[in-house]
Each structure stands twice: as structure tokens, then as C-alpha cells.
Design a protein around this motif. Sequence first.
Motif, PDB file in Angstrom:
ATOM      1  N   ASN A 180      34.444 -19.941  31.957  1.00 50.64           N
ATOM      2  CA  ASN A 180      34.957 -20.125  30.593  1.00 50.64           C
ATOM      3  C   ASN A 180      34.516 -21.478  30.027  1.00 50.64           C
ATOM      4  OD1 ASN A 180      36.278 -17.682  30.321  1.00 50.64           O
ATOM      5  ND2 ASN A 180      38.256 -18.460  30.957  1.00 50.64           N
ATOM      6  N   THR A 181      34.515 -22.494  30.880  1.00 52.57           N
ATOM      7  CA  THR A 181      34.133 -23.831  30.425  1.00 52.57           C
ATOM      8  C   THR A 181      32.647 -23.885  30.087  1.00 52.57           C
ATOM      9  OG1 THR A 181      35.888 -24.775  31.810  1.00 52.57           O
ATOM     10  CG2 THR A 181      34.212 -26.287  30.975  1.00 52.57           C
ATOM     11  N   VAL A 182      31.819 -23.269  30.931  1.00 56.06           N
ATOM     12  CA  VAL A 182      30.387 -23.190  30.627  1.00 56.06           C
ATOM     13  C   VAL A 182      30.181 -22.468  29.290  1.00 56.06           C
ATOM     14  CG1 VAL A 182      28.171 -22.203  31.344  1.00 56.06           C
ATOM     15  CG2 VAL A 182      29.666 -23.285  33.043  1.00 56.06           C
ATOM     16  N   ALA A 183      30.891 -21.360  29.086  1.00 57.94           N
ATOM     17  CA  ALA A 183      30.767 -20.606  27.836  1.00 57.94           C
ATOM     18  C   ALA A 183      31.157 -21.464  26.636  1.00 57.94           C
ATOM     19  CB  ALA A 183      31.634 -19.353  27.896  1.00 57.94           C
ATOM     20  N   MET A 184      32.245 -22.227  26.772  1.00 54.59           N
ATOM     21  CA  MET A 184      32.698 -23.079  25.680  1.00 54.59           C
ATOM     22  C   MET A 184      31.654 -24.139  25.345  1.00 54.59           C
ATOM     23  SD  MET A 184      36.040 -25.591  25.549  1.00 54.59           S
ATOM     24  CE  MET A 184      35.484 -26.539  26.976  1.00 54.59           C
ATOM     25  N   VAL A 185      31.143 -24.802  26.370  1.00 53.80           N
ATOM     26  CA  VAL A 185      30.176 -25.882  26.158  1.00 53.80           C
ATOM     27  C   VAL A 185      28.901 -25.352  25.503  1.00 53.80           C
ATOM     28  CG1 VAL A 185      28.652 -27.485  27.379  1.00 53.80           C
ATOM     29  CG2 VAL A 185      31.071 -27.368  27.977  1.00 53.80           C
ATOM     30  N   ALA A 260      27.169 -22.160  37.744  1.00 54.80           N
ATOM     31  CA  ALA A 260      28.191 -23.137  37.363  1.00 54.80           C
ATOM     32  C   ALA A 260      28.283 -24.250  38.401  1.00 54.80           C
ATOM     33  CB  ALA A 260      29.545 -22.448  37.196  1.00 54.80           C
ATOM     34  N   LEU A 261      28.215 -23.888  39.670  1.00 54.33           N
ATOM     35  CA  LEU A 261      28.257 -24.895  40.731  1.00 54.33           C
ATOM     36  C   LEU A 261      27.089 -25.870  40.582  1.00 54.33           C
ATOM     37  CD1 LEU A 261      29.279 -26.170  43.325  1.00 54.33           C
ATOM     38  CD2 LEU A 261      28.099 -24.364  44.610  1.00 54.33           C
ATOM     39  N   GLU A 262      25.903 -25.375  40.302  1.00 58.06           N
ATOM     40  CA  GLU A 262      24.742 -26.258  40.138  1.00 58.06           C
ATOM     41  C   GLU A 262      24.936 -27.210  38.959  1.00 58.06           C
ATOM     42  OE1 GLU A 262      22.261 -26.695  42.290  1.00 58.06           O
ATOM     43  OE2 GLU A 262      23.490 -25.318  43.481  1.00 58.06           O
ATOM     44  N   LEU A 263      25.520 -26.719  37.864  1.00 57.56           N
ATOM     45  CA  LEU A 263      25.772 -27.576  36.702  1.00 57.56           C
ATOM     46  C   LEU A 263      26.763 -28.689  37.048  1.00 57.56           C
ATOM     47  CD1 LEU A 263      25.985 -24.853  33.913  1.00 57.56           C
ATOM     48  CD2 LEU A 263      24.207 -26.613  34.135  1.00 57.56           C
ATOM     49  N   TYR A 264      27.834 -28.342  37.764  1.00 51.74           N
ATOM     50  CA  TYR A 264      28.814 -29.362  38.126  1.00 51.74           C
ATOM     51  C   TYR A 264      28.272 -30.316  39.188  1.00 51.74           C
ATOM     52  CZ  TYR A 264      32.374 -27.701  35.010  1.00 51.74           C
ATOM     53  OH  TYR A 264      33.070 -27.391  33.860  1.00 51.74           O
ATOM     54  N   LYS A 266      25.217 -31.332  39.145  1.00 53.14           N
ATOM     55  CA  LYS A 266      24.435 -32.257  38.324  1.00 53.14           C
ATOM     56  C   LYS A 266      25.342 -33.301  37.676  1.00 53.14           C
ATOM     57  CE  LYS A 266      20.525 -29.231  37.234  1.00 53.14           C
ATOM     58  NZ  LYS A 266      19.774 -28.520  36.184  1.00 53.14           N
ATOM     59  N   MET A 267      26.521 -32.869  37.232  1.00 59.25           N
ATOM     60  CA  MET A 267      27.475 -33.824  36.660  1.00 59.25           C
ATOM     61  C   MET A 267      27.816 -34.916  37.657  1.00 59.25           C
ATOM     62  SD  MET A 267      30.567 -32.351  34.307  1.00 59.25           S
ATOM     63  CE  MET A 267      31.232 -33.917  33.773  1.00 59.25           C
ATOM     64  N   VAL A 268      28.126 -34.503  38.875  1.00 57.71           N
ATOM     65  CA  VAL A 268      28.514 -35.464  39.908  1.00 57.71           C
ATOM     66  C   VAL A 268      27.331 -36.369  40.261  1.00 57.71           C
ATOM     67  CG1 VAL A 268      29.313 -35.702  42.288  1.00 57.71           C
ATOM     68  CG2 VAL A 268      30.335 -33.965  40.792  1.00 57.71           C
ATOM     69  N   GLU A 269      26.144 -35.787  40.372  1.00 59.30           N
ATOM     70  CA  GLU A 269      24.939 -36.571  40.691  1.00 59.30           C
ATOM     71  C   GLU A 269      24.657 -37.626  39.630  1.00 59.30           C
ATOM     72  OE1 GLU A 269      21.982 -33.570  41.082  1.00 59.30           O
ATOM     73  OE2 GLU A 269      22.761 -32.840  43.018  1.00 59.30           O
ATOM     74  N   GLU A 282      27.566 -33.118  28.874  1.00 57.85           N
ATOM     75  CA  GLU A 282      26.870 -34.388  29.093  1.00 57.85           C
ATOM     76  C   GLU A 282      25.649 -34.242  29.984  1.00 57.85           C
ATOM     77  OE1 GLU A 282      27.978 -37.486  27.580  1.00 57.85           O
ATOM     78  OE2 GLU A 282      28.900 -35.838  26.456  1.00 57.85           O
ATOM     79  N   VAL A 283      25.533 -33.117  30.724  1.00 64.90           N
ATOM     80  CA  VAL A 283      24.375 -32.953  31.599  1.00 64.90           C
ATOM     81  C   VAL A 283      23.268 -32.117  30.943  1.00 64.90           C
ATOM     82  CG1 VAL A 283      25.814 -33.090  33.671  1.00 64.90           C
ATOM     83  CG2 VAL A 283      25.182 -30.838  32.778  1.00 64.90           C
ATOM     84  N   TYR A 284      23.540 -31.564  29.763  1.00 66.55           N
ATOM     85  CA  TYR A 284      22.546 -30.702  29.128  1.00 66.55           C
ATOM     86  C   TYR A 284      21.428 -31.560  28.507  1.00 66.55           C
ATOM     87  CZ  TYR A 284      25.164 -26.342  29.539  1.00 66.55           C
ATOM     88  OH  TYR A 284      25.790 -25.216  30.012  1.00 66.55           O
TER      89      TYR A 284
END
Length: 284
Positions: A180-185, A260-264, A266-269, A282-284
Motif C-alpha cells: 500500500n505504501t509503495v502504491a501511495m508513493v 518492496a523489500l529491495e526498495l526498503y 535501498k532506503m536503509v543503504e 526519497e529513494v526514487y
Amino acid sequence: MKVGVVGLGLMGGPMAMHLHKAGLLAAVYNRTRSKAEPFEKLGVYVAQSPADLAGRVDVVIVMVSDAPDVEHVLFGPGGVVEGARPGLVVVDMSTNSPEWARRFAERLARHGVEFIDAPVTGGQKGAVEGTLTIMVGGREELFKRLLPVFQAFGRNIVYVGPVGYGQAMKLVNQVVVALNTVAMVEGLRLAKALGLDMEKVAQVLTGGAARSGSIELYLPKLLRGDLSPGFKAVHLKKDLGYVMELANKANLYLPATAMALELYKKMVEKGLGELGTHALGEVY
């Protein structure tokens, strides 16, 4: 019942405060003592260790970041088992996995201690307002006995089955939250690119079929430019990691969750893991 809380962070602190207001909170412990000071001012005992806390209460609630942290609180030096007596109940309200929950239950049983896994959803807002959804795994009679504890800070309290089922249900919840969060972003990125009025976008997304918990909780914060956590991105990344471990063992294909896991990750990285899950853009 006398209840003690270990872990007074974004979620545990407000939950403990509701327990105090309900007259159930007897002791607290936090690794960083400063977070316990508001409770000390209210006359709540601040334990020197989880063992010290366990010796003073009937129920120990653990609300920390991950399974290794729970393990340390329960079985490490000065851990709960050192102060436990037969009949003590440990309630793990953090998020990890069904395997960890069953492992904790087996090890605690050797000390005469009962275990329930009861992760929550609703974010910091739900913790502050006392409206959390709680997914409870364990012995049903014990769940019924602990219901007044859960009712102090939860609105939607669901018994889902034996030990481990609470964590299993939470992981299902986290998959839906993440997607849902990915869809919103991504929807908001498209809206901005098309030049739409973001207030009107919000009006549509909160009132139609796209409505979701992520939209309701986090869209207002995004429109204000507020990326502070109601739930930290690093924690959702951890939860999705548990999901994919289970999926791989079961040979279960979950392509959207893997994305979704890969996107998050990237956020942490990028050093953004302490921001809210809604800061994913912020990672896009």
C-alpha cells in the motif's frame, strides 16, 4: 495483575503510559534510562534490569526492535529468566517470525514461564491514541486472562491461534502495508508529474477505492513534508526480510513483496532507515 514493560520507544512508551492510566503498570525498563524518567516521576518503579523487573510483576511486555533484542532481554545477562518465577507470563509485542516465537516459548517453558506473541499494528499514532490492532498467538485461556492488559492500549484485539500465529498474522499485515505504501508513493509521483493539485489528490485517495491505512496515516504527513516515523523504514525492511525467508522456505512466489523489500533495502543503504516508511519516495 502487575505489568512491567521492557522497551519504551516510539510504541512501547505510549503503550506503557496507557497501562499506567489503567492502574496496571508496576515497573518499566529501558536500556536508555532517560526514556524511563517520565514514568519515574509518576511513581512507577524503574527497574535496573529485565531480571529486576521480572521479579516484581506478573506479566512482562517486551517491545523492542528485533528477535535478537528479544532474546537478549529474555536470556542475556540480567535477562528476564534470571528474575522469573513459575507462573510469570512474557508477552512479546515486537515483530519477528513464527519460528522465533516458538523458540522463545520452548526456552521459557523450561523456567516455568508462559509465552504469548502479540505484535501490533497502527503505528505510533495508534499507540498514543490507544487504538492499536493486536494479533495474539498463544494459549487461548491465557489470552482471555490477559485481555484487560491488551484493552488498555488496543481497540481491535484478535486471538489468531497458538504460539507463532500472532507473528504470522503480523507478517501478512506487513506485506499489505508495504505494498500500500509503495502504491501511495508511486501514485503521488505520477500526480506531481501530471501537475495535479495535491490537496485534491488527497481528497480523492482518501475517499475512494484507493483508500488504505497508509493513505489515511501518512498522506497528510507527506503533504506537509513531514518524514518523521510513525513506523521506521528500517523496521519494515526487517519485517519484509522475515516474510521472504518464510516464502523462500515454502517455495512461495511473492514478486511484489520482493520488490518492496529491495526498495526498503535501498532506503536503509542510503542512510534513511530512521525515517518513516512513507518516506520511500526519497529513494526514487
